[in-house]
Design a protein around this motif. Structure first.
Motif, PDB file in Angstrom:
ATOM      1  N   ILE A   1      34.800  40.691  42.987  1.00 14.65           N
ATOM      2  CA  ILE A   1      35.106  40.775  41.560  1.00 14.65           C
ATOM      3  C   ILE A   1      36.588  41.109  41.379  1.00 14.65           C
ATOM      4  CG2 ILE A   1      34.672  42.059  39.422  1.00 14.65           C
ATOM      5  CD1 ILE A   1      31.810  42.527  40.410  1.00 14.65           C
ATOM      6  N   LEU A   2      37.214  40.391  40.460  1.00 17.77           N
ATOM      7  CA  LEU A   2      38.584  40.684  40.037  1.00 17.77           C
ATOM      8  C   LEU A   2      38.566  41.060  38.567  1.00 17.77           C
ATOM      9  CD1 LEU A   2      40.465  37.655  41.654  1.00 17.77           C
ATOM     10  CD2 LEU A   2      40.596  40.039  42.413  1.00 17.77           C
ATOM     11  N   VAL A   3      39.504  41.925  38.184  1.00 17.16           N
ATOM     12  CA  VAL A   3      39.646  42.346  36.791  1.00 17.16           C
ATOM     13  C   VAL A   3      41.097  42.119  36.392  1.00 17.16           C
ATOM     14  CG1 VAL A   3      39.662  44.346  35.241  1.00 17.16           C
ATOM     15  CG2 VAL A   3      37.797  44.050  36.895  1.00 17.16           C
ATOM     16  N   GLY A   4      41.325  41.613  35.184  1.00 18.99           N
ATOM     17  CA  GLY A   4      42.707  41.389  34.781  1.00 18.99           C
ATOM     18  C   GLY A   4      42.842  41.086  33.307  1.00 18.99           C
ATOM     19  N   GLY A   5      44.054  40.642  32.933  1.00 19.53           N
ATOM     20  CA  GLY A   5      44.289  40.313  31.545  1.00 19.53           C
ATOM     21  C   GLY A   5      45.712  39.862  31.316  1.00 19.53           C
ATOM     22  N   PHE A   6      45.940  39.377  30.102  1.00 19.41           N
ATOM     23  CA  PHE A   6      47.250  38.902  29.672  1.00 19.41           C
ATOM     24  C   PHE A   6      47.743  39.783  28.537  1.00 19.41           C
ATOM     25  CE2 PHE A   6      49.835  36.375  26.740  1.00 19.41           C
ATOM     26  CZ  PHE A   6      50.828  35.889  27.582  1.00 19.41           C
TER      27      PHE A   6
ATOM     28  N   GLY B   1      45.818  42.716  27.165  1.00 15.77           N
ATOM     29  CA  GLY B   1      44.760  42.735  28.164  1.00 15.77           C
ATOM     30  C   GLY B   1      45.278  43.147  29.527  1.00 15.77           C
ATOM     31  N   CYS B   2      46.503  42.747  29.843  1.00 16.32           N
ATOM     32  CA  CYS B   2      47.153  43.180  31.071  1.00 16.32           C
ATOM     33  C   CYS B   2      47.325  44.694  31.070  1.00 16.32           C
ATOM     34  CB  CYS B   2      48.511  42.483  31.214  1.00 16.32           C
ATOM     35  SG  CYS B   2      49.608  43.182  32.473  1.00 16.32           S
ATOM     36  N   ALA B   3      47.794  45.232  29.933  1.00 13.33           N
ATOM     37  CA  ALA B   3      48.012  46.674  29.836  1.00 13.33           C
ATOM     38  C   ALA B   3      46.724  47.445  30.100  1.00 13.33           C
ATOM     39  CB  ALA B   3      48.574  47.011  28.453  1.00 13.33           C
ATOM     40  N   VAL B   4      45.621  46.993  29.502  1.00 13.16           N
ATOM     41  CA  VAL B   4      44.335  47.660  29.717  1.00 13.16           C
ATOM     42  C   VAL B   4      43.911  47.541  31.175  1.00 13.16           C
ATOM     43  CG1 VAL B   4      41.873  47.625  29.146  1.00 13.16           C
ATOM     44  CG2 VAL B   4      43.579  47.358  27.327  1.00 13.16           C
ATOM     45  N   SER B   5      44.113  46.371  31.771  1.00 12.41           N
ATOM     46  CA  SER B   5      43.702  46.179  33.167  1.00 12.41           C
ATOM     47  C   SER B   5      44.490  47.088  34.108  1.00 12.41           C
ATOM     48  CB  SER B   5      43.846  44.715  33.581  1.00 12.41           C
ATOM     49  OG  SER B   5      45.198  44.339  33.751  1.00 12.41           O
ATOM     50  N   LEU B   6      45.766  47.313  33.807  1.00  9.97           N
ATOM     51  CA  LEU B   6      46.569  48.206  34.640  1.00  9.97           C
ATOM     52  C   LEU B   6      46.052  49.645  34.555  1.00  9.97           C
ATOM     53  CD1 LEU B   6      50.162  46.856  33.897  1.00  9.97           C
ATOM     54  CD2 LEU B   6      48.951  46.693  36.081  1.00  9.97           C
ATOM     55  N   VAL B   7      45.758  50.094  33.332  1.00  6.86           N
ATOM     56  CA  VAL B   7      45.224  51.455  33.178  1.00  6.86           C
ATOM     57  C   VAL B   7      43.856  51.553  33.851  1.00  6.86           C
ATOM     58  CG1 VAL B   7      44.506  53.235  31.534  1.00  6.86           C
ATOM     59  CG2 VAL B   7      46.532  51.847  31.055  1.00  6.86           C
ATOM     60  N   TRP B   8      43.010  50.527  33.669  1.00  4.98           N
ATOM     61  CA  TRP B   8      41.703  50.545  34.341  1.00  4.98           C
ATOM     62  C   TRP B   8      41.873  50.591  35.858  1.00  4.98           C
ATOM     63  CZ3 TRP B   8      39.392  47.339  37.922  1.00  4.98           C
ATOM     64  CH2 TRP B   8      38.044  47.599  38.189  1.00  4.98           C
TER      65      TRP B   8
ATOM     66  N   ASN C   1      37.883  51.102  42.418  1.00  2.00           N
ATOM     67  CA  ASN C   1      38.035  50.945  43.865  1.00  2.00           C
ATOM     68  C   ASN C   1      36.892  50.162  44.499  1.00  2.00           C
ATOM     69  OD1 ASN C   1      40.564  51.989  44.389  1.00  2.00           O
ATOM     70  ND2 ASN C   1      39.832  54.100  44.555  1.00  2.00           N
ATOM     71  N   LYS C   2      35.995  49.638  43.672  1.00  2.00           N
ATOM     72  CA  LYS C   2      34.909  48.807  44.182  1.00  2.00           C
ATOM     73  C   LYS C   2      35.308  47.338  44.241  1.00  2.00           C
ATOM     74  CE  LYS C   2      31.736  52.162  44.205  1.00  2.00           C
ATOM     75  NZ  LYS C   2      31.091  52.642  45.456  1.00  2.00           N
ATOM     76  N   VAL C   3      36.292  46.945  43.415  1.00  2.00           N
ATOM     77  CA  VAL C   3      36.593  45.522  43.236  1.00  2.00           C
ATOM     78  C   VAL C   3      37.668  45.044  44.205  1.00  2.00           C
ATOM     79  CG1 VAL C   3      35.962  45.706  40.800  1.00  2.00           C
ATOM     80  CG2 VAL C   3      38.377  45.884  41.467  1.00  2.00           C
ATOM     81  N   ALA C   4      37.860  43.707  44.217  1.00  2.00           N
ATOM     82  CA  ALA C   4      38.839  43.108  45.134  1.00  2.00           C
ATOM     83  C   ALA C   4      40.271  43.297  44.659  1.00  2.00           C
ATOM     84  CB  ALA C   4      38.539  41.616  45.299  1.00  2.00           C
ATOM     85  N   GLY C   5      40.476  43.288  43.323  1.00  2.00           N
ATOM     86  CA  GLY C   5      41.845  43.393  42.865  1.00  2.00           C
ATOM     87  C   GLY C   5      41.985  43.329  41.362  1.00  2.00           C
ATOM     88  N   VAL C   6      43.249  43.431  40.933  1.00  2.00           N
ATOM     89  CA  VAL C   6      43.616  43.416  39.518  1.00  2.00           C
ATOM     90  C   VAL C   6      44.633  42.297  39.305  1.00  2.00           C
ATOM     91  CG1 VAL C   6      44.657  44.727  37.626  1.00  2.00           C
ATOM     92  CG2 VAL C   6      43.189  45.897  39.287  1.00  2.00           C
ATOM     93  N   VAL C   7      44.431  41.511  38.244  1.00  2.00           N
ATOM     94  CA  VAL C   7      45.300  40.364  37.933  1.00  2.00           C
ATOM     95  C   VAL C   7      45.964  40.639  36.590  1.00  2.00           C
ATOM     96  CG1 VAL C   7      45.385  37.877  37.559  1.00  2.00           C
ATOM     97  CG2 VAL C   7      43.729  38.838  39.190  1.00  2.00           C
ATOM     98  N   SER C   8      47.257  40.969  36.604  1.00  2.00           N
ATOM     99  CA  SER C   8      47.923  41.442  35.400  1.00  2.00           C
ATOM    100  C   SER C   8      49.112  40.558  35.055  1.00  2.00           C
ATOM    101  CB  SER C   8      48.364  42.893  35.588  1.00  2.00           C
ATOM    102  OG  SER C   8      47.241  43.732  35.854  1.00  2.00           O
ATOM    103  N   LEU C   9      49.025  39.875  33.898  1.00  2.00           N
ATOM    104  CA  LEU C   9      50.034  38.899  33.497  1.00  2.00           C
ATOM    105  C   LEU C   9      50.756  39.353  32.233  1.00  2.00           C
ATOM    106  CD1 LEU C   9      47.874  35.611  33.757  1.00  2.00           C
ATOM    107  CD2 LEU C   9      48.907  36.933  35.617  1.00  2.00           C
ATOM    108  N   SER C  10      52.077  39.416  32.297  1.00  2.00           N
ATOM    109  CA  SER C  10      52.941  39.597  31.120  1.00  2.00           C
ATOM    110  C   SER C  10      52.579  40.824  30.293  1.00  2.00           C
ATOM    111  CB  SER C  10      52.891  38.342  30.238  1.00  2.00           C
ATOM    112  OG  SER C  10      53.353  37.219  30.943  1.00  2.00           O
ATOM    113  N   GLY C  11      52.459  41.957  30.942  1.00  2.00           N
ATOM    114  CA  GLY C  11      52.129  43.181  30.227  1.00  2.00           C
ATOM    115  C   GLY C  11      52.939  44.368  30.702  1.00  2.00           C
ATOM    116  N   TYR C  12      52.468  45.554  30.368  1.00  2.00           N
ATOM    117  CA  TYR C  12      53.166  46.795  30.714  1.00  2.00           C
ATOM    118  C   TYR C  12      52.119  47.882  30.925  1.00  2.00           C
ATOM    119  CZ  TYR C  12      52.169  48.385  25.956  1.00  2.00           C
ATOM    120  OH  TYR C  12      51.516  48.756  24.800  1.00  2.00           O
ATOM    121  N   LEU C  13      52.552  49.050  31.360  1.00  2.00           N
ATOM    122  CA  LEU C  13      51.632  50.157  31.619  1.00  2.00           C
ATOM    123  C   LEU C  13      51.745  51.198  30.512  1.00  2.00           C
ATOM    124  CD1 LEU C  13      49.602  51.603  33.505  1.00  2.00           C
ATOM    125  CD2 LEU C  13      51.574  52.657  34.654  1.00  2.00           C
ATOM    126  N   PRO C  14      50.792  51.217  29.577  1.00  2.00           N
ATOM    127  CA  PRO C  14      50.785  52.294  28.581  1.00  2.00           C
ATOM    128  C   PRO C  14      50.257  53.582  29.208  1.00  2.00           C
ATOM    129  CG  PRO C  14      48.883  50.880  28.255  1.00  2.00           C
ATOM    130  CD  PRO C  14      49.678  50.280  29.397  1.00  2.00           C
TER     131      PRO C  14
END
Length: 248
Positions: free
Chosen positions: A126-131, A134-141, A149-162
């Motif tokens: 499983i991968l989790v991500g967003g644009f 959505g990218c910002a939320v995926s980074l915080v998640w 830490n169960k999933v394979a990775g995070v896919v984060s496009l064109s965002g920032y870390l709130p």
């Protein structure tokens, strides 16, 4: 969960395929929909017969009454962002991030990951991500989520870390292992001509991630001339990341 069920793009692999199932849970940006940019990404991969065993789970953000659009959290003004003020957005760049809204969306991601596991997809597939937002939320998640830490990775496009100054405390509060280095893989990319999320926020987010993530686990790319969008080079690198972390 969000009030509208996710848009599901089923794998195109036929029953005889030996490829193992995998899932990408991908969040749209502020004011967009699941059937906007996220669906466009899924369709491009499927049109070119790439990642045929991948299921795309594309959630819809709740409708924000103040902003009058779909939003994972109430946005605030970003520094040097060349954009008009949007309804519901805090004018002050120093205003606090919408922690309640962001963390509610983080919990939504945990629920979606849990549902995919119940549906039979191994968590390491499983991968989790967003644009954008959505990218910002995926980074915080990826740093505070219960199942991160169960999933394979995070896919984060064109965002920032709130919530960058709150991550350490949130990890302690949520008992997710405040001192653990993140073992999963990260795909974090940005365009040099992004006028909505300035490059300096991408640079800052990378510096913040380095506190929690080994640099060799971050597959980072900057695309010259790309705005707040996607391009063919990004999709090529995204495909390479998929093939590395959730191979057939």
């Amino acid at each position: 969960m969000t009030e509208k069920p996710p848009y599901i793009v089923s794998p195109t692999a036929d029953a005889s395929s030996t490829a193992r199932p995998a899932t990408l849970i991908f969040l749209h940006g502020y004011g967009d929909d699941a059937d906007g940019l996220p669906l466009g990404l899924a369709q491009q991969f499927q049109f070119y017969n790439k990642m045929q065993y991948l299921k795309w789970v594309l959630p819809y953000a709740p409708h924000n009454q103040e902003a009058m659009t779909r939003a994972w959290y109430v946005p605030k003004a970003l520094p040097n962002a060349a954009k008009p003020r949007v309804p519901g957005e805090a004018d002050d760049e120093t205003a606090p991030d919408d922690e309640a809204g962001i963390m509610k969306s983080v919990d939504t991601l945990d629920q979606l990951v849990e549902q995919e596991i119940k549906n039979g997809t191994p968590p390491e597939r499983i991968l989790v991500g967003g644009f954008s937002q959505g990218c910002a939320v995926s980074l915080v998640w990826g740093l505070t989520g219960r199942l991160r830490n169960k999933v394979a990775g995070v896919v984060s496009l064109s965002g920032y870390l709130p919530l960058r100054d709150r991550i350490a405390e949130l990890r302690k509060q949520r008992e997710v292992g405040s001192d653990e280095k993140e073992a999963k893989q990260w795909f974090f990319v940005h365009g040099t001509m992004d006028m909505l999320v300035p490059m300096k926020l991408f640079v800052q987010a990378n510096q913040d991630l380095a506190e929690w993530v080994d640099k060799e686990n971050i597959d980072g790319h900057v695309y010259q001339g790309m705005g707040h969008s996607t391009n063919s080079a990004e999709l090529r690198d995204m495909l390479a990341f998929f093939e590395k972390v959730i191979p057939a």
